[in-house]
Design a protein around this motif. Structure first.
Motif, PDB file in Angstrom:
ATOM      1  N   ALA A  14      -0.827   8.926   4.941  1.00 45.22           N
ATOM      2  CA  ALA A  14      -2.314   8.780   5.399  1.00 45.22           C
ATOM      3  C   ALA A  14      -2.728   9.334   6.725  1.00 45.22           C
ATOM      4  O   ALA A  14      -3.844   9.911   6.751  1.00 45.22           O
ATOM      5  CB  ALA A  14      -2.668   7.223   5.578  1.00 45.22           C
ATOM      6  N   LYS A  21      -8.546   1.540   5.212  1.00 49.31           N
ATOM      7  CA  LYS A  21      -8.625   2.949   5.656  1.00 49.31           C
ATOM      8  C   LYS A  21      -9.526   3.182   6.806  1.00 49.31           C
ATOM      9  O   LYS A  21     -10.606   3.848   6.523  1.00 49.31           O
ATOM     10  CB  LYS A  21      -9.033   4.007   4.375  1.00 49.31           C
ATOM     11  N   TYR A  55       0.680   4.553  -2.444  1.00 49.86           N
ATOM     12  CA  TYR A  55       1.010   5.984  -2.159  1.00 49.86           C
ATOM     13  C   TYR A  55       0.036   6.762  -1.799  1.00 49.86           C
ATOM     14  O   TYR A  55      -0.119   7.738  -1.021  1.00 49.86           O
ATOM     15  CB  TYR A  55       1.952   6.618  -3.364  1.00 49.86           C
ATOM     16  N   LYS A  97       1.138   3.842   1.815  1.00 47.39           N
ATOM     17  CA  LYS A  97       0.244   4.938   2.309  1.00 47.39           C
ATOM     18  C   LYS A  97       0.880   5.754   3.337  1.00 47.39           C
ATOM     19  O   LYS A  97       0.455   5.739   4.386  1.00 47.39           O
ATOM     20  CB  LYS A  97      -1.352   4.437   2.683  1.00 47.39           C
ATOM     21  N   GLU A 108      -9.451   4.490  -3.460  1.00 51.88           N
ATOM     22  CA  GLU A 108      -8.370   5.153  -3.476  1.00 51.88           C
ATOM     23  C   GLU A 108      -7.301   3.844  -3.428  1.00 51.88           C
ATOM     24  O   GLU A 108      -6.767   3.721  -2.381  1.00 51.88           O
ATOM     25  CB  GLU A 108      -8.041   5.905  -2.310  1.00 51.88           C
ATOM     26  N   THR A 124      -3.172   9.099  -1.156  1.00 48.85           N
ATOM     27  CA  THR A 124      -4.099   9.175   0.317  1.00 48.85           C
ATOM     28  C   THR A 124      -4.869  10.589   0.351  1.00 48.85           C
ATOM     29  O   THR A 124      -5.485  10.881   1.313  1.00 48.85           O
ATOM     30  CB  THR A 124      -3.113   8.981   1.593  1.00 48.85           C
ATOM     31  N   HIS A 128       0.936  -1.147  -0.168  1.00 43.59           N
ATOM     32  CA  HIS A 128      -0.073   0.025   0.015  1.00 43.59           C
ATOM     33  C   HIS A 128       0.732   1.272  -0.026  1.00 43.59           C
ATOM     34  O   HIS A 128       0.480   2.272  -0.704  1.00 43.59           O
ATOM     35  CB  HIS A 128      -1.061   0.025   1.277  1.00 43.59           C
ATOM     36  N   SER A 176      -9.233  -4.787   0.226  1.00 39.12           N
ATOM     37  CA  SER A 176      -7.898  -3.953  -0.443  1.00 39.12           C
ATOM     38  C   SER A 176      -7.266  -4.735  -1.543  1.00 39.12           C
ATOM     39  O   SER A 176      -6.215  -5.154  -1.498  1.00 39.12           O
ATOM     40  CB  SER A 176      -6.934  -3.642   0.796  1.00 39.12           C
ATOM     41  N   THR A 227      -1.223  13.988  -3.366  1.00 33.54           N
ATOM     42  CA  THR A 227      -0.173  13.483  -2.389  1.00 33.54           C
ATOM     43  C   THR A 227       1.069  13.605  -3.216  1.00 33.54           C
ATOM     44  O   THR A 227       1.186  13.461  -4.256  1.00 33.54           O
ATOM     45  CB  THR A 227      -0.605  11.813  -2.097  1.00 33.54           C
ATOM     46  N   THR A 286      -8.521   9.892   1.016  1.00 35.47           N
ATOM     47  CA  THR A 286      -8.598   9.366   2.373  1.00 35.47           C
ATOM     48  C   THR A 286      -8.778  10.806   3.127  1.00 35.47           C
ATOM     49  O   THR A 286      -9.542  10.748   4.112  1.00 35.47           O
ATOM     50  CB  THR A 286      -7.243   8.472   2.730  1.00 35.47           C
TER      51      THR A 286
END
Ligand code: SF4
Ligand code: SF4
Length: 437
Positions: free
Chosen positions: A17, A202, A163, A14, A159, A165, A12, A224, A281, A168
């Motif tokens: 996030a 998320k 990377y 993220k 989403e 976010t 992910h 996911s 992002t 989110t």
């Protein structure tokens, strides 16, 4: 239970996030292209030397499927001239030299919405396009004429690219705007059922969106698995409906709206400030300080990366969007567009792709495809220019998600092949149509 669609499990990454978006210091110069949406390019209505303010109309929609463009900084129009887009085509762009004031145009007044038509007109005037990356003009998507056709509206918070976010953060930080947006959809589109689709990685966004649930609004927690946010995949996983070939989501009673797009529409209806900023992002192994940033549209990637502390390693590859479907840019002067949801810069180790080796006929690409297509056959048909086979195997349905390339042990460039194959098929079908006239 619905049969599962395929796809791939990705790392992910993220990293941002938990980072609420910060507003970037306005740049000295913005270059705003006229093709930041699907459809006809916008048509400039300012000339060099004109003074403009933030939110002022600088280009009118170039047709029904198009969107107007507004100044993202106040200052003086420096040029209205062609620029080379990242796709390699020339496109008209307006460059504005900022006066640093960020003065808001007197034209920015909340729209007077009294019925369905005035709501659609307001969405059109706002310059809204699909902010999750698609760039389809939102007014065209919502302009269904007969709202009784709408059975479900899906708010896309999936989403699924690594990377990214920014959506989110919208769901967490702007839940109130999404709530107001949903009220607009209920009031003017007569939305009977609103489903907010979010991947289960998320939890904070799921929690924030769950506060909006009532008997017409629900949150659908999704696995996911990439590409969960793909329109057809999301529709199937949220409603069980399949959009037939050549049809639109509305043909099965569904509209899909990105969550950040909906939040923007709610904000526009309150303030009259059109689409001039973009939340996105900034991340990747070369970036010193990954962040979520709110940036004036037209700011160069270089300025945004500078705002994020520059590079900790030399960037070898930079692109708009995520690593699966993103578009690489030749240099960092490329501007932030309306539909830019992320910019990523990777170091050398993460940029170099291994050399492809011959196909070993393992079938992994077929198994991974969420649309049950046969990318290995597309590659073969393309290599011998068998366009009829491409048509028979439905290469036109490929959404270029990249799952097939990702799983291929021979590192075959399957998604690139698919893009070329789709272009060949379009050429062939256009020629056939011409012949039959
Ligand atoms: S890129 Fe196309 S063929 Fe490959 S997995 Fe995605 S939809 Fe299927
Ligand atoms: S995944 Fe790669 S090696 Fe396996 S069949 Fe598909 S193209 Fe061939």
């Amino acid at each position: 239970m619905l049969p599962k669609l395929n796809g791939v499990t990705l790392p992910h990454r993220k990293n941002t996030a938990k980072m609420p978006a910060v507003k970037m210091t306005p740049p000295r110069l913005v270059t705003i292209p006229m093709n930041m949406h699907i459809g006809a390019p916008a048509v400039p209505c300012v000339k060099p030397g004109d003074e403009v303010k933030v939110g002022q109309l600088i280009a009118e929609a170039g047709g029904f499927v198009s969107a107007p463009v507004h100044a993202s900084v106040s200052g003086k129009v420096k040029s209205v001239a062609p620029m080379l887009a990242s796709t390699g085509t020339e496109i008209m762009a307006i460059t504005i030299e900022s006066d640093g004031e960020m003065a808001i145009s007197e034209d920015c007044v909340a729209p007077d919405i009294t019925d369905y038509d005035s709501f659609i007109a307001a969405v059109r005037a706002s310059g809204a396009v699909g902010l999750g990356g698609a760039g389809f003009p939102t007014a065209v998507k919502l302009d269904v004429k007969d709202t009784s056709r709408i059975e479900q509206i899906i708010i896309n918070g999936a989403e699924c690219e690594p990377y990214i976010t920014s959506d989110t953060r919208t769901m967490i930080d702007d839940a109130n705007l999404i709530a107001e947006g949903i009220e607009l959809l209920k009031k003017w589109l007569n939305a009977k059922q609103v489903i907010i689709g979010i991947e289960k990685n998320k939890p904070e966004a799921i929690k924030a969106m769950s506060t909006l649930c009532d008997d017409t609004v629900s949150v659908k927690v999704l696995p996911s698995i990439y590409p969960q946010g793909g329109e057809k995949v999301l529709i199937y996983n949220c409603t069980g409906k399949i959009v037939p070939e050549g049809k639109l989501p509305i043909d099965v009673g569904v509209i899909v709206l990105n969550c950040t797009t909906l939040a923007f529409i709610a904000s526009y209806v309150k303030t009259g400030i059109p689409l001039v900023n973009k939340l996105m992002t900034v991340d990747g192994s070369a970036v010193a300080e990954p962040k979520n940033v709110i940036v004036p549209i037209g700011t160069s990637m270089a300025d945004v990366f500078d705002f994020c502390g520059g590079f900790k390693e030399e960037p070898h590859k930079a692109f708009y969007g995520g690593p699966m479907m993103g578009i690489a840019v030749p240099d960092l002067s490329a501007p932030i567009l309306k539909n830019t949801n992320a910019i990523i810069a990777l170091n050398k180790a993460d940029s170099v792709l291994p050399e492809p080796t011959p196909c070993i006929r393992c079938g992994k690409c077929v198994k991974a495809c969420p649309l049950k297509l046969m990318p290995v056959d597309f590659a073969r048909a393309l290599s011998v220019k068998d366009v009829e086979m491409l048509e028979k195997r439905k290469v036109n349905l490929c959404m270029e998600c990249g799952c097939c390339s990702y799983v291929c042990p021979a590192r075959r460039p399957l998604v690139e092949n698919n893009k070329l194959a789709k272009a060949e098929l379009r050429k062939y079908q256009a020629a056939k149509k011409e012949e039959n006239k």
